[in-house]
Structures are given as C-alpha cells and as structure tokens.
Scaffold this motif. Structure first.
Motif, PDB file in Angstrom:
ATOM      1  N   LEU A 142      43.648  49.251  87.064  1.00  0.00           N
ATOM      2  CA  LEU A 142      44.952  49.024  87.677  1.00  0.00           C
ATOM      3  C   LEU A 142      45.621  50.384  87.853  1.00  0.00           C
ATOM      4  O   LEU A 142      45.757  51.140  86.887  1.00  0.00           O
ATOM      5  N   GLU A 143      46.048  50.675  89.075  1.00  0.00           N
ATOM      6  CA  GLU A 143      46.645  51.976  89.366  1.00  0.00           C
ATOM      7  C   GLU A 143      48.084  51.814  89.844  1.00  0.00           C
ATOM      8  O   GLU A 143      48.312  51.272  90.933  1.00  0.00           O
ATOM      9  N   PRO A 144      49.054  52.284  89.075  1.00  0.00           N
ATOM     10  CA  PRO A 144      50.411  52.351  89.613  1.00  0.00           C
ATOM     11  C   PRO A 144      50.486  53.404  90.713  1.00  0.00           C
ATOM     12  O   PRO A 144      49.985  54.516  90.549  1.00  0.00           O
ATOM     13  N   ILE A 145      51.091  53.033  91.826  1.00  0.00           N
ATOM     14  CA  ILE A 145      51.135  53.887  93.012  1.00  0.00           C
ATOM     15  C   ILE A 145      52.590  54.119  93.392  1.00  0.00           C
ATOM     16  O   ILE A 145      53.402  53.182  93.366  1.00  0.00           O
ATOM     17  N   ASN A 146      52.908  55.359  93.745  1.00  0.00           N
ATOM     18  CA  ASN A 146      54.301  55.664  94.030  1.00  0.00           C
ATOM     19  C   ASN A 146      54.798  54.912  95.262  1.00  0.00           C
ATOM     20  O   ASN A 146      54.104  54.809  96.272  1.00  0.00           O
ATOM     21  N   THR A 147      56.013  54.395  95.133  1.00  0.00           N
ATOM     22  CA  THR A 147      56.643  53.639  96.215  1.00  0.00           C
ATOM     23  C   THR A 147      57.684  54.473  96.956  1.00  0.00           C
ATOM     24  O   THR A 147      58.319  53.976  97.893  1.00  0.00           O
ATOM     25  N   ARG A 148      57.842  55.721  96.579  1.00  0.00           N
ATOM     26  CA  ARG A 148      58.823  56.598  97.220  1.00  0.00           C
ATOM     27  C   ARG A 148      58.266  57.284  98.456  1.00  0.00           C
ATOM     28  O   ARG A 148      58.999  57.516  99.422  1.00  0.00           O
ATOM     29  N   TYR A 156      53.364  47.493  91.758  1.00  0.00           N
ATOM     30  CA  TYR A 156      53.792  48.220  90.557  1.00  0.00           C
ATOM     31  C   TYR A 156      53.674  49.712  90.805  1.00  0.00           C
ATOM     32  O   TYR A 156      52.737  50.189  91.441  1.00  0.00           O
ATOM     33  N   ALA A 157      54.654  50.450  90.263  1.00  0.00           N
ATOM     34  CA  ALA A 157      54.760  51.880  90.556  1.00  0.00           C
ATOM     35  C   ALA A 157      54.826  52.734  89.306  1.00  0.00           C
ATOM     36  O   ALA A 157      54.863  53.959  89.407  1.00  0.00           O
ATOM     37  N   THR A 158      54.822  52.124  88.133  1.00  0.00           N
ATOM     38  CA  THR A 158      54.862  52.881  86.882  1.00  0.00           C
ATOM     39  C   THR A 158      53.767  52.379  85.952  1.00  0.00           C
ATOM     40  O   THR A 158      53.258  51.257  86.100  1.00  0.00           O
ATOM     41  N   CYS A 159      53.434  53.216  84.987  1.00  0.00           N
ATOM     42  CA  CYS A 159      52.416  52.816  84.013  1.00  0.00           C
ATOM     43  C   CYS A 159      52.845  51.571  83.246  1.00  0.00           C
ATOM     44  O   CYS A 159      52.036  50.671  82.991  1.00  0.00           O
ATOM     45  N   GLY A 160      54.124  51.517  82.876  1.00  0.00           N
ATOM     46  CA  GLY A 160      54.604  50.361  82.126  1.00  0.00           C
ATOM     47  C   GLY A 160      54.445  49.069  82.898  1.00  0.00           C
ATOM     48  O   GLY A 160      54.058  48.033  82.323  1.00  0.00           O
ATOM     49  N   GLN A 161      54.722  49.099  84.191  1.00  0.00           N
ATOM     50  CA  GLN A 161      54.581  47.894  85.002  1.00  0.00           C
ATOM     51  C   GLN A 161      53.123  47.458  85.117  1.00  0.00           C
ATOM     52  O   GLN A 161      52.814  46.261  85.023  1.00  0.00           O
ATOM     53  N   ALA A 162      52.223  48.406  85.328  1.00  0.00           N
ATOM     54  CA  ALA A 162      50.804  48.064  85.421  1.00  0.00           C
ATOM     55  C   ALA A 162      50.268  47.555  84.090  1.00  0.00           C
ATOM     56  O   ALA A 162      49.502  46.577  84.045  1.00  0.00           O
ATOM     57  N   LEU A 163      50.662  48.182  83.006  1.00  0.00           N
ATOM     58  CA  LEU A 163      50.169  47.772  81.696  1.00  0.00           C
ATOM     59  C   LEU A 163      50.747  46.431  81.264  1.00  0.00           C
ATOM     60  O   LEU A 163      50.115  45.692  80.503  1.00  0.00           O
ATOM     61  N   ASP A 164      51.925  46.089  81.752  1.00  0.00           N
ATOM     62  CA  ASP A 164      52.463  44.758  81.498  1.00  0.00           C
ATOM     63  C   ASP A 164      51.540  43.694  82.087  1.00  0.00           C
ATOM     64  O   ASP A 164      51.271  42.661  81.453  1.00  0.00           O
ATOM     65  N   ILE A 165      51.040  43.941  83.293  1.00  0.00           N
ATOM     66  CA  ILE A 165      50.094  43.014  83.911  1.00  0.00           C
ATOM     67  C   ILE A 165      48.788  42.981  83.124  1.00  0.00           C
ATOM     68  O   ILE A 165      48.216  41.916  82.862  1.00  0.00           O
ATOM     69  N   ILE A 180      47.651  61.419  88.657  1.00  0.00           N
ATOM     70  CA  ILE A 180      48.653  62.418  88.288  1.00  0.00           C
ATOM     71  C   ILE A 180      49.670  62.612  89.405  1.00  0.00           C
ATOM     72  O   ILE A 180      50.871  62.754  89.145  1.00  0.00           O
ATOM     73  N   TYR A 181      49.223  62.605  90.641  1.00  0.00           N
ATOM     74  CA  TYR A 181      50.118  62.772  91.778  1.00  0.00           C
ATOM     75  C   TYR A 181      51.167  61.663  91.824  1.00  0.00           C
ATOM     76  O   TYR A 181      52.376  61.917  91.916  1.00  0.00           O
ATOM     77  N   GLU A 187      57.362  59.250  87.576  1.00  0.00           N
ATOM     78  CA  GLU A 187      57.749  59.347  86.173  1.00  0.00           C
ATOM     79  C   GLU A 187      57.957  60.775  85.678  1.00  0.00           C
ATOM     80  O   GLU A 187      58.829  61.022  84.839  1.00  0.00           O
ATOM     81  N   GLY A 188      57.148  61.723  86.163  1.00  0.00           N
ATOM     82  CA  GLY A 188      57.215  63.074  85.622  1.00  0.00           C
ATOM     83  C   GLY A 188      56.782  63.107  84.169  1.00  0.00           C
ATOM     84  O   GLY A 188      56.128  62.200  83.667  1.00  0.00           O
ATOM     85  N   ASP A 189      57.161  64.199  83.466  1.00  0.00           N
ATOM     86  CA  ASP A 189      56.853  64.339  82.033  1.00  0.00           C
ATOM     87  C   ASP A 189      55.382  64.015  81.777  1.00  0.00           C
ATOM     88  O   ASP A 189      55.018  63.226  80.905  1.00  0.00           O
ATOM     89  N   LEU A 190      54.515  64.664  82.566  1.00  0.00           N
ATOM     90  CA  LEU A 190      53.113  64.261  82.635  1.00  0.00           C
ATOM     91  C   LEU A 190      52.382  64.354  81.304  1.00  0.00           C
ATOM     92  O   LEU A 190      51.617  63.453  80.950  1.00  0.00           O
ATOM     93  N   ALA A 191      52.584  65.428  80.573  1.00  0.00           N
ATOM     94  CA  ALA A 191      51.840  65.604  79.329  1.00  0.00           C
ATOM     95  C   ALA A 191      52.153  64.490  78.334  1.00  0.00           C
ATOM     96  O   ALA A 191      51.244  63.898  77.741  1.00  0.00           O
ATOM     97  N   ARG A 192      53.431  64.194  78.170  1.00  0.00           N
ATOM     98  CA  ARG A 192      53.794  63.130  77.237  1.00  0.00           C
ATOM     99  C   ARG A 192      53.326  61.769  77.743  1.00  0.00           C
ATOM    100  O   ARG A 192      52.893  60.910  76.960  1.00  0.00           O
ATOM    101  N   SER A 193      53.391  61.567  79.043  1.00  0.00           N
ATOM    102  CA  SER A 193      52.922  60.313  79.614  1.00  0.00           C
ATOM    103  C   SER A 193      51.425  60.132  79.382  1.00  0.00           C
ATOM    104  O   SER A 193      50.964  59.048  78.980  1.00  0.00           O
TER     105      SER A 193
END
Length: 259
Positions: A142-148, A156-165, A180-181, A187-193
């Motif tokens: 499952l890949e969250p993809i940017n909607t902007r 779904y556009a964030t990791c949390g949304q995809a992982l909820d599914i 990463i893109y 979300e940004g904050d890539l390392a912590r994410s």
C-alpha cells in the motif's frame, strides 16, 4: 549498501519498454520495477528480465484506465469484480516474473462515493489480494501518494491513512510502500518518519522534490538519507521512480556509489 532498482516506466524511456531491461543492466542495476507490464505477455517480459539478469522486484496490479486518469480500483465500490480480476492477473504475472511484491492502488473514489463504503471496499479487496498472494509468498504493498501535486483525490496520502487500512485488513503480508518523494510533500520529517514506520515498510522508492527528478536536483539530502536508511537496517530494494531531468544515463552520477 543501498540496493537500487530502476523504474522502467519512468527511466530509460528513450527505448521501447522491452529494451529497457538490458539498458538498466548495462547501467549497473541488478533489479527493476515498473508500473504495469500488461501491454505484453508475462512470457515476453520474463524473457527480457532473464536475458538482462535483473530481478523484477515490484509492479502494480492493473490500475484501471490510466490514460483517462484512473489510478487504481481498490477503493471503488462499483469496480470490485474488475479489481479482483486484475489482482488475479497480477499474481499470474508475478509468478512468471518471480516477483515477490505487488502494489494494489486504491484509486480516486470521488466526492460522490461514501467514504465509509470506499474504505470497506478497499479493506475487502486488500484481504482478497493478500490471501491470494500469500499462497505464493507474495507481499501486497500500500503506497500513500501525495494529493497536492501528483494525484489529487487519491484515497490515502499519508502513512497513517494507509496503515489504518492495512491494520483493518489484518493480513501479515500487507506492507507499506514508502515513497520518499510523496512523503516529503505530504509529511516531511523524513528520517523520523522512516524510523517510525520501518517495521512496516516492505519497499522504498525515491525521487527528488520539486520536479520528481533524480536525487541531487532538489531539496532532499539523499546522500545522508540513503546512509540513514542503510544504518537503520533497511536492506530491501529502493526503486528509482523518477523522471530523469536530462536523459537517464546522463543523470546517473548520483547513483554511481551504489551501482
């Protein structure tokens, strides 16, 4: 050391698709991924992969009518039969290509679709895909993809949304495809994410931002981030899903230390 896979849908587009396998191998890649191989038979694609001695590490289940703007069927309540036929086809291709993971795209349900119905449809289709794939030791991504920028309206556009599914589906062979893109945009904050989600990540993809070109053309510090991924213990493939800024081979200087 990071292990790079060339994305043959976006790279080596100077050549017809079936010729890109050999080109990727000649450039130093040991693995490839791509969006969808369905314009060719599984045997045709497998022949090229074997001849080039590259692993096929990821591709998508049929995403619907791509040319008309469709971006997956997983969360579309009125397309369940088509989605599941596509999943079956994708598994047939994965077996022919010895590919261990498939991406099930959710799609764009649209404002007219009840969000709860779309969610339940996605969960049911994901369970169908995971159960069928698990018989062959294949993981479903499952890949969250940017909607902007890239796919407005994607489910779904964030990791949390995809992982909820993924959590609702309750299947161990469902993994997070961390691009990463897309995550830099959403979300940004890539390392912590990455650190937070690493136990759930089954595949990583990269491109720089803005522009979705190769590392070194934008704002992401890829030398640091790739070392970080390595040090964090990620040992999977990293798909190079970017549009070369000025020719594929000419833009591979960033990858030389890893190929």
């Amino acid at each position: 050391m990071p292990r790079l896979a060339a994305n043959l849908t976006m790279m080596f587009t100077e050549l017809p698709f079936l010729e890109r396998f050999a080109a990727a191998s000649q450039a130093g890649f040991k693995a490839v991924e791509f969006l969808a191989p369905y314009d060719f038979t599984a045997e045709e694609v497998a022949l090229q992969a074997r001849a080039a001695q590259v692993e096929v590490v990821l591709f998508n289940c049929p995403p619907g009518d791509w040319a008309s703007g469709e971006r997956g069927l997983g969360a579309l309540p009125d397309r369940v039969d088509e989605c599941r036929r596509g999943i079956d086809t994708a598994i047939e291709y994965a077996l022919a290509l010895d590919c261990p993971r498939l991406h099930l795209m959710a799609g764009k349900p649209g404002a007219q679709t009840d969000p709860n119905r779309a969610r339940e449809t996605m969960i049911a289709n994901l369970r169908y895909a995971a159960d069928a794939a698990n018989l062959h030791a294949i993981d479903i991504m499952l890949e969250p993809i940017n909607t902007r920028v890239d796919i407005p309206g994607y489910f779904y556009a964030t990791c949390g949304q995809a992982l909820d599914i993924a959590d609702a589906a309750g299947r161990e062979n469902v993994k997070l495809q961390y691009d990463i893109y897309h995550m830099q945009i959403m979300e940004g904050d890539l390392a912590r994410s990455i650190a937070r989600h690493l136990p759930r990540i089954g595949h990583v993809q990269l491109a720089d931002n803005p522009g979705r070109h190769e590392p070194g053309t934008g704002e992401i510090n890829y030398p640091w981030l790739l070392n970080y991924l390595d040090d964090a213990g990620y040992d999977g493939w990293i798909g190079c899903e970017y549009a070369p800024a000025a020719g594929t081979v000419a833009g591979l200087g960033w990858a030389a230390p890893y190929l």
